[in-house]
Structures are given as structure tokens and as C-alpha cells.
Design an enzyme around this catalytic site. Structure first.
Site, PDB file in Angstrom:
ATOM      1  N   ASN A  23     -12.168  -3.311   0.602  1.00  0.00           N
ATOM      2  CA  ASN A  23     -11.048  -3.433   1.543  1.00  0.00           C
ATOM      3  C   ASN A  23     -11.561  -3.776   2.935  1.00  0.00           C
ATOM      4  O   ASN A  23     -11.798  -4.929   3.242  1.00  0.00           O
ATOM      5  CB  ASN A  23     -10.225  -2.151   1.554  1.00  0.00           C
ATOM      6  CG  ASN A  23      -9.120  -2.183   2.596  1.00  0.00           C
ATOM      7  OD1 ASN A  23      -8.408  -3.167   2.692  1.00  0.00           O
ATOM      8  ND2 ASN A  23      -8.995  -1.143   3.387  1.00  0.00           N
ATOM      9  N   GLU A  24     -11.802  -2.782   3.755  1.00  0.00           N
ATOM     10  CA  GLU A  24     -12.264  -3.029   5.134  1.00  0.00           C
ATOM     11  C   GLU A  24     -13.715  -2.586   5.288  1.00  0.00           C
ATOM     12  O   GLU A  24     -14.057  -1.875   6.233  1.00  0.00           O
ATOM     13  CB  GLU A  24     -11.363  -2.307   6.141  1.00  0.00           C
ATOM     14  CG  GLU A  24      -9.991  -2.949   6.296  1.00  0.00           C
ATOM     15  CD  GLU A  24      -9.134  -2.247   7.338  1.00  0.00           C
ATOM     16  OE1 GLU A  24      -9.502  -1.125   7.747  1.00  0.00           O
ATOM     17  OE2 GLU A  24      -8.091  -2.803   7.720  1.00  0.00           O
TER      18      GLU A  24
ATOM     19  N   GLU B 171       0.861  -1.182   0.000  1.00  0.00           N
ATOM     20  CA  GLU B 171       0.000   0.000   0.000  1.00  0.00           C
ATOM     21  C   GLU B 171       0.897   1.232   0.000  1.00  0.00           C
ATOM     22  O   GLU B 171       1.947   1.252   0.644  1.00  0.00           O
ATOM     23  CB  GLU B 171      -0.927   0.031   1.220  1.00  0.00           C
ATOM     24  CG  GLU B 171      -1.784   1.289   1.246  1.00  0.00           C
ATOM     25  CD  GLU B 171      -3.011   1.178   2.139  1.00  0.00           C
ATOM     26  OE1 GLU B 171      -3.913   2.022   1.982  1.00  0.00           O
ATOM     27  OE2 GLU B 171      -3.069   0.265   2.971  1.00  0.00           O
TER      28      GLU B 171
ATOM     29  N   CYS C 233      -6.500   1.026   2.438  1.00  0.00           N
ATOM     30  CA  CYS C 233      -7.447   2.136   2.528  1.00  0.00           C
ATOM     31  C   CYS C 233      -7.414   3.043   1.312  1.00  0.00           C
ATOM     32  O   CYS C 233      -8.396   3.733   1.040  1.00  0.00           O
ATOM     33  CB  CYS C 233      -7.183   2.933   3.804  1.00  0.00           C
ATOM     34  SG  CYS C 233      -7.585   2.034   5.313  1.00  0.00           S
TER      35      CYS C 233
END
Length: 670
Positions: free
Chosen positions: A376-377, A44, A239
Site C-alpha cells: 500500500n503506502e 477501504e 492501510c
């Protein structure tokens, strides 16, 4: 890893004084296959991991597209920033003109990422696009400068570039540095007749990049990734896939094609933490999806791209009904098409729309993409936590239906959100099974007590559901110990014995984050740290590498008094797992002693007879808070040695006193 002389690990005194722990390894019973993807890497762009890090570009804001067009630059003399340049998605450039006096200079100077760093005798490739809009010829002097020098000339290396004609052209030159300079700058003077000259996309790379590529990666950092032997490579986040809003999400289509025309993207990490604030941190997309796929090919890794599901960061945007913040469920068509187009870009024939783009970039052969992560989350809400319902899974289903209809062989990866347990995890885990995803992505950044108490985490997982991808995890020390240090890395090694023991359900695992610039980090701990000239591998890096290099092909049962060795009561802080490697014929046993005392071991190799020599690899250190550094990069590294395996009455026998707080691997030829 360094070797030392063969040693005997049998220490009778300790064995008599303390209880000997008997580890039974059944070498005849091959268990679940260990997936080639088991241990991998997750990239990332946080902590200046891409621009200023792995991506070897040395010029900050090379196309003048930052919101402040000259951020990263000092401009002087007669200059003007204009916005009608040759690249549609990067329209800004600088016009340099005569400053009104022959002894007055017009020019630009770039500060780079925490300085322009050069190495003695290294060669650098400078390039720019330029023209003389009014016709004629001009000369640009390009130099490496040291503005803090006490000598006569700030310039310590320079080259002239002659610009000619009204049309935009690319110009290149090589500059060899006569010295190592950590905090230099790149300076450009308009010299000679000082004919008006336009400059755009000003770039500087080391010639010696990874694989020698012009739009290449920093060689030492890429080599460190290669040396991890990653089986899977997850990218580009994290993120940044979501963005703090839809506009700042990572858009893969903007990251392919000519680098000059890849638009700038806001990096959500530049403003996320007020205490580590970097307002000049953006994404050039120079390290884009083509380059990610290329690295996967270089490393022998399966590519695992992750795409936006139409939800921006839910931490920062908790209300899914707020207009404009998230994509409405009935407005996802363009996002789903992006996913389908990505698969075509990776795997499609050269006469397809996106396969043609890949081929034009120099790779007509398909990349053979097998995996795709959606979201993602993200998470859903239950009645007690907003009552918004299946916010994520409803979107995931639409992606799943479309992708499986067109590309049924692509394995889809969902997520159980940002937590390792709790209401959101408990809500999502069964829904991943209902949606029949192939794997789901778990994230956990937890403290020492969590890692010590969760050795059996995966032993009770549903074997009939999707497989697990431990996509982000690291031990974050409690009590202000949230940084790289030996003890937390040791606990990560202990946790990984449980991942390995449960290879039937866990198919992938990637530590996170991967990179951090020592002057530009926002998050720690991290696997690899660097400045502009040097790098070092953390102890966590070595833990990951040791598992990946010694992952074997099949799990072997390993127990203590019939139980898994997972830090349970009566096991004195021991964690252990074992695998067999069909390629080498080796039994590989991993043991982690998390206690503060040496533990006598008797490893019973059932199904093996006779004496032989075992190879050992040891990661140990006396100092829980110690870590590797730029100045002492090998303070804590694995050490190789050997020991004797004796012939027992019924099986081969390996006796050892494993030191306190030690990770040790035993490799025995069967």
C-alpha cells in the site's frame, strides 16, 4: 442530473468588460487514448464503510467473536457464552436456558450499527443457526423493538421460529416492518416450554439488497457506486492491507467461503484516532474478495485487489529490523503464495484448488483478473532517513519475479509511498522504473494551494517509465477546512483536467475515501455519506461522476496561447482539458474557473465548421464552505442545459462567460 431550458451563455457586457480567454481545441488531432480504467473507485473499510455500511448486515457481532463476546448485545436471564460451536474459525455461540420462572425471560438484544433501522413496509430476512442440545423443541420470538416508545408494547414487529433437534441447523424467517424506525433494536426471547437452545451466527438483512443477494450489499449505496461508472475498482484498502501489525493485516483467504466460517479481523481504524475512537469496529469479512469481484462484474469495472507485501504499517512500525513486526525478506514464501493463489481464485479453472473455491461460491466462470497491487503506502529508506535501504522494493522484486514467472499477463502495481513529493517519493519513483512495474500508485491528500499550483504535475513525467495510478487523492482544506465543502471539490475538478490531459501516462485515478457513516467516521472528506436509512452524494462524488461519464476515448489538444490551461500565470485561475468520444461523435470540453470572477471564454473548435447546439453541464454554487447533507442532499448538484455554437470564419466558435468558481462541461457533436 437535472435539466433546465435551453439558455444562451453569451453575455456581451462581461465579455467587453473583461479579457476574453481564447481556448483552442484541435478537434482533428486525436491524442492519447483515455483508458477505460481512467476513473474508478477505491474501497477501504474506514468510517464503517463495510460492516454498518455497504455490507447490508444489520447485526453487530453476529457470531459473538468480538474480544468481548457480547459487545453489541444485551443478554438477560439464563445465558452462557460457549466456544465449541459448529464453525471452526467462529467457535463462539450463546446457550439460552430456562430462567427459573415462567414470567422471567432469557434472551438477547442487538443494538446494530448505531441502531437497527427499519423502513415502513420493508421486509427483512432474519437467520440464525440453532439447536436444542438436550433434544426436544423450543420457540424463539424474534422482534423489532423500540425501547424508547411511550406506547404499550416495545415490539412493533415479530415472528416466531421453532427450533428442533440436537443438530445445528440454519433457520430463516422474514419480518415486515410496519413503520420506519431509525434507532430500534433486534430482540430474541426464548419462549414456550423454554427448552435449552443454542444460537449462533444471528443475522439480519433487508430482503431488497443490491441484485437481491442474500449476503448482499445495501442497495442505495451500491447503486451510487454503479452510477459513478467506475472503470477500475481498487480494494480492500488502504492501510488495512498492511494492518498495524501482521496479525491485523487483511488476509483475503479468510474472506472467502461460507460467511459463517469467515473469521473476525481487527479493524486498525477503530483505535487509530483518539478523537474518533470506536472500540466496537471490526471486520466480519462478510464483504470479502468474492463479493468484491462480484461487484466489479456488476459495475463493469476492472478489479484491482491489493495484497500485503509482508510489511505492516511503516508509520507505526518505522524500524524494519524489529523482530516480529515485519516479515523478513527470506521468509516471504507464504505471502507470495497468497498472491499466486489469489490469481488462481480469480482466474483458475474449476478443478484447481482455488478455482474450485470460487466455483463452490457460485461463480464457475473466471473473474478475468488483470491487475494486482503489491503493498500500500510502503517505502524505502535512504542514508539520511534510517539507512535501512530497499525495505519495500526488495520485497516487491520477489513478488514480481514469482508472479511474472507464473502469470506473465498480470499487470503489477507498485507504489511511491504516502507522499506526492519529497525524499521518499523521489527515492521510489525511479525504482519503480527499475523494477519494470506496469503502474505505480501515487497518494496525495493536499490543501488548496497544492491543487492550485500543481496543474502541470503530470506534463513533465517520464513517458518511458511505468504508467501512473493516482490511487488516493482529495483536497483537504487548510485552516480546519478538512471536510467536504464546495471549494475543495472544485479544486479536485481542476486537478483532474491535468490527469485527463496526460492520459498517455495516467491510466487510473480514484478519489478517497469512498464512504463515511455520519455517526461513525474517522476520516474526512469522503465521497458518499450515509446513516442507516439515508445517504447523500458529496460534491466530490459529482465531480468524479462527471469525469467518468464524460471521459471520452481520446485526448484532444487544448491550449491557451499555445500553453496547457492549468492555472498558469495569465490564465486567471482557469483549468481545462478536452477529449473526443468515438462512440458518440462528441467533442467534450471541461473547464474549471477557480477564480472569484466570471471569465469570458472563446472556445475555438478547430476542424469544425457551422452552427450547432452544445449540451452543457454545470456545477456551480455561491458559498465555498457549503456542502450537501442528509437533510438537503441535492443542495449542490450538476445542472444540464444547452447553448449555441456559432460559425466562425475558420472554425466553429463557442462563446461563454463561465461564472466564478464553476466547473462546466461542453459537449458538441462533431
Amino acid at each position: 442530473m437535472r435539466k433546465f431550458a435551453t439558455i444562451s451563455l453569451l453575455t456581451i457586457g462581461l465579455s467587453v468588460a473583461a479579457q476574453t480567454h481564447v481556448l483552442d481545441v484541435n478537434t482533428k488531432k486525436l491524442g492519447a487514448p483515455v483508458q477505460p480504467t481512467m476513473y474508478g473507485i477505491f474501497f477501504e473499510d474506514i468510517n464503517y464503510a463495510a460492516d454498518g455500511g455497504l455490507y447490508a448486515e444489520m447485526v453487530k457481532n453476529r457470531s459473538f467473536e468480538f474480544p468481548q463476546s457480547l459487545m453489541g448485545w444485551r443478554a438477560y436471564g439464563n445465558f452462557e457464552v460457549r466456544s465449541d460451536g459448529p464453525f471452526e474459525r467462529n467457535p463462539h455461540y450463546v446457550r439460552l436456558g430456562y430462567a427459573g420462572h415462567n414470567d422471567k425471560f432469557t434472551g438477547l438484544e442487538n443494538e446494530g450499527f448505531f441502531g437497527i433501522a427499519t423502513k415502513k413496509d420493508a421486509t427483512y430476512r432474519f437467520s440464525l443457526w440453532a439447536r436444542c442440545p438436550e433434544g426436544g423443541k423450543s420457540t424463539l420470538e424474534v422482534s423489532f423493538v423500540d425501547n424508547d416508545t411511550m406506547g404499550e408494547d416495545q415490539r412493533f414487529a415479530r415472528v416466531n421460529i421453532n427450533i428442533e433437534g440436537k443438530e445445528w441447523k440454519k433457520y430463516t424467517a422474514e419480518i415486515k416492518s410496519p413503520r420506519t424506525e431509525a434507532k430500534g433494536a433486534l430482540r430474541i426471547f426464548l419462549t414456550g416450554k423454554k427448552v435449552t437452545t443454542d444460537v449462533e451466527h444471528i443475522s439480519l438483512f433487508p430482503v431488497d439488497t443490491w441484485k437481491g443477494r442474500e449476503n448482499g450489499m445495501r442497495k442505495d449505496l451500491a447503486q451510487a457506486l454503479y452510477d459513478m461508472r467506475p472503470g477500475v475498482f481498487r480494494f480492500p484498502g488502504g492501510c488495512i492491507v498492511e494492518g498495524v501489525n501482521l496479525e491485523s493485516r487483511y488476509q483475503w483467504k479468510n474472506s472467502v467461503g461460507p460467511v459463517e466460517n469467515r473469521p473476525l479481523n481487527e479493524n486498525r481504524w477503530h483505535y487509530t484516532f483518539g478523537h474518533r475512537f470506536y472500540p466496537d469496529y471490526f471486520q466480519s469479512y462478510g464483504l470479502g474478495f468474492f463479493e468484491f469481484f462480484q461487484l466489479c462484474e456488476d459495475f463493469g469495472s476492472e478489479a484491482l485487489p491489493v495484497i500485503s507485501c509482508g510489511l505492516s504499517c511503516q508509520f507505526q512500525n518505522p524500524d524494519p529490523t524489529k523482530p516480529g513486526v515485519h516479515v523478513a525478506l527470506d521468509s516471504l514464501d507464504s505471502y507470495i503464495q497468497d498472491a499466486l493463489d489469489l490469481i488462481e481464485f480469480a482466474n483458475g479453472p474449476v478443478d484447481s484448488q482455488w478455482g474450485k473455491v470460487r466455483a463452490e461460491m457460485g461463480h464457475p466462470e473466471p473473474f478475468n483478473l488483470k491487475y494486482l497491487g503489491v503493498g500500500n503506502e510502503q517505502w524505502d529508506y535512504d542514508e539520511q532517513h534510517g539507512g535501512f535501504g530497499p525495505v519495500f522494493t526488495a520485497r516487491l522484486k520477489k513478488f514480481s519475479d514469482a508472479i511474472r514467472a507464473k502469470y506473465p499477463n498480470i499487470k503489477l502495481i507498485g507504489t511511491t509511498g504516502p507522499n506526492s513529493e519529497g525524499w521518499d517519493f523521489d527515492l521510489l519513483q525511479p525504482r519503480m522504473k527499475e523494477l519494470k512495474v506496469d503502474l505505480y500508485d501515487e497518494h496525495y491528500y493536499r490543501n488548496e494551494n497544492w491543487f492550485l499550483s500543481h496543474g502541470l504535475r503530470y506534463d513533465s513525467y517520464d513517458r518511458k517509465g511505468p504508467r501512473v495510478f493516482a490511487g488516493e487523492y482529495a483536497c483537504h482544506g487548510a485552516n480546519n477546512h478538512k471536510w467536504n465543502h464546495y471549494y475543495t471539490s472544485l479544486l479536485e475538478a481542476a486537478h483532474m483536467t491535468g490527469i485527463e490531459r496526460n492520459a498517455d501516462i495516467v491510466h487510473m485515478a480514484t478519489y478517497a475515501p469512498l464512504f463515511a457513516h455520519v455517526e461513525g467516521w474517522q476520516w474526512r472528506p469522503d465521497a458518499i455519506w450515509f446513516d442507516n436509512l439515508r445517504m447523500f452524494k458529496s460534491v466530490s462524488y459529482y465531480v468524479q461522476q462527471l469525469y467518468a461519464v464524460n471521459k471520452g476515448t481520446n485526448v484532444l489538444p487544448l491550449t491557451m496561447q499555445g500553453k496547457p490551461v492549468a492555472g498558469q500565470e495569465g490564465q486567471d485561475g482557469l483549468f481545462a482539458s478536452s477529449v473526443f468520444d468515438k462512440a458518440t461523435g462528441e467533442v467534450i470540453i471541461k473547464v474549471v474557473n477557480t477564480s472569484d470572477k466570471a471569465q469570458p471564454l472563446s472556445i475555438q473548435l478547430q476542424g469544425m465548421k457551422g452552427t450547432r447546439t452544445a449540451q452543457i453541464i454545470t456545477l456551480t454554487h455561491d458559498g465555498d464552505d457549503d456542502e450537501n447533507t442528509l437533510d438537503n442532499p441535492e443542495k449542490i448538484i450538476p445542472i444540464e442545459g444547452s447553448c449555441q455554437v456559432d460559425a466562425g470564419k475558420k472554425s466553429s466558435l463557442l462563446l461563454d462567460d463561465i461564472p466564478a468558481k464553476t466547473f462546466r462541461i461542453y459537449k458538441v457533436k462533431k
